[in-house]
Write a protein that holds these residues in place. Sequence first.
Motif, PDB file in Angstrom:
ATOM      1  N   ALA A  33     -36.677   3.549 -84.826  1.00 16.60           N
ATOM      2  CA  ALA A  33     -36.536   2.097 -84.756  1.00 16.60           C
ATOM      3  C   ALA A  33     -35.070   1.696 -84.657  1.00 16.60           C
ATOM      4  N   SER A  34     -34.784   0.792 -83.728  1.00 14.67           N
ATOM      5  CA  SER A  34     -33.455   0.196 -83.606  1.00 14.67           C
ATOM      6  C   SER A  34     -33.506  -0.865 -82.532  1.00 14.67           C
ATOM      7  N   ASP A  35     -32.405  -1.581 -82.407  1.00 11.14           N
ATOM      8  CA  ASP A  35     -32.242  -2.478 -81.272  1.00 11.14           C
ATOM      9  C   ASP A  35     -31.977  -1.612 -80.046  1.00 11.14           C
ATOM     10  N   SER A  59     -35.125   8.519 -72.054  1.00  9.29           N
ATOM     11  CA  SER A  59     -36.129   7.669 -72.677  1.00  9.29           C
ATOM     12  C   SER A  59     -37.173   7.278 -71.632  1.00  9.29           C
ATOM     13  N   PRO A  60     -38.449   7.404 -71.956  1.00 11.92           N
ATOM     14  CA  PRO A  60     -39.497   7.071 -70.987  1.00 11.92           C
ATOM     15  C   PRO A  60     -39.812   5.571 -70.950  1.00 11.92           C
ATOM     16  N   TYR A  79     -42.709   8.855 -76.869  1.00 18.06           N
ATOM     17  CA  TYR A  79     -43.234   7.579 -76.397  1.00 18.06           C
ATOM     18  C   TYR A  79     -42.169   6.501 -76.542  1.00 18.06           C
ATOM     19  N   ASP A  80     -42.047   5.641 -75.535  1.00 16.94           N
ATOM     20  CA  ASP A  80     -41.201   4.458 -75.601  1.00 16.94           C
ATOM     21  C   ASP A  80     -42.097   3.281 -75.234  1.00 16.94           C
ATOM     22  N   LEU A  81     -42.450   2.487 -76.225  1.00 16.40           N
ATOM     23  CA  LEU A  81     -43.437   1.434 -76.035  1.00 16.40           C
ATOM     24  C   LEU A  81     -42.807   0.048 -75.896  1.00 16.40           C
ATOM     25  N   LEU A 106     -42.800  11.614 -81.184  1.00 19.48           N
ATOM     26  CA  LEU A 106     -41.684  10.703 -81.415  1.00 19.48           C
ATOM     27  C   LEU A 106     -42.041   9.369 -80.767  1.00 19.48           C
ATOM     28  N   ILE A 107     -41.911   8.270 -81.514  1.00 22.39           N
ATOM     29  CA  ILE A 107     -42.347   6.975 -81.001  1.00 22.39           C
ATOM     30  C   ILE A 107     -41.252   5.932 -81.172  1.00 22.39           C
ATOM     31  N   GLU A 108     -40.794   5.385 -80.045  1.00 18.61           N
ATOM     32  CA  GLU A 108     -39.871   4.259 -80.060  1.00 18.61           C
ATOM     33  C   GLU A 108     -40.672   2.973 -79.894  1.00 18.61           C
TER      34      GLU A 108
END
Length: 154
Positions: A33-35, A59-60, A79-81, A106-108
């Motif tokens: 988690a981040s900006d 990053s996907p 994952y980049d959601l 790993l989930i963004e």
Amino acid sequence: MIYEITTTSFEDTQALAAKFAAHLNGGEVIELASDLGGGKTTFVQGLVRALGYKGEVTSPTFTLSQIYKLNDGLEIHHYDLYRLSESGVVGDELAEDLGAEKIVTLIEWAGVVTDVLPADRLRIEFAMAGENERDIRVTALGASAAKFLKGLSL
């Protein structure tokens, strides 16, 4: 259990990720988690490369997910959601991966799939503290995550 650290460079953040990589066996779920520009992808790059992956690690953001297959059968599912407003089919795909024996997930931007995430996971928050500095807070949510974090000797 919570661990906090400040990294002062891109290399520091990747070195921290390499410490995590050394303890991954599969089944781990890590929420990032981040900006925008906070260090999530830098962390993923350090982690995946520390596990021996030689290809490009990005990053996907547009593809939503990326799989990195490693020589020992371990897979990193990243994952980049960011672009999703609801989980839909990606949430179903993610649910199938979570906790799989040889998959590290790993989930963004995980807010859209909180209903799918396991209660026992690591949450890593990155906050910009300067141009190259990142305040990083690692929270173990659950017993297995706490055991993993204790084993890191950070």
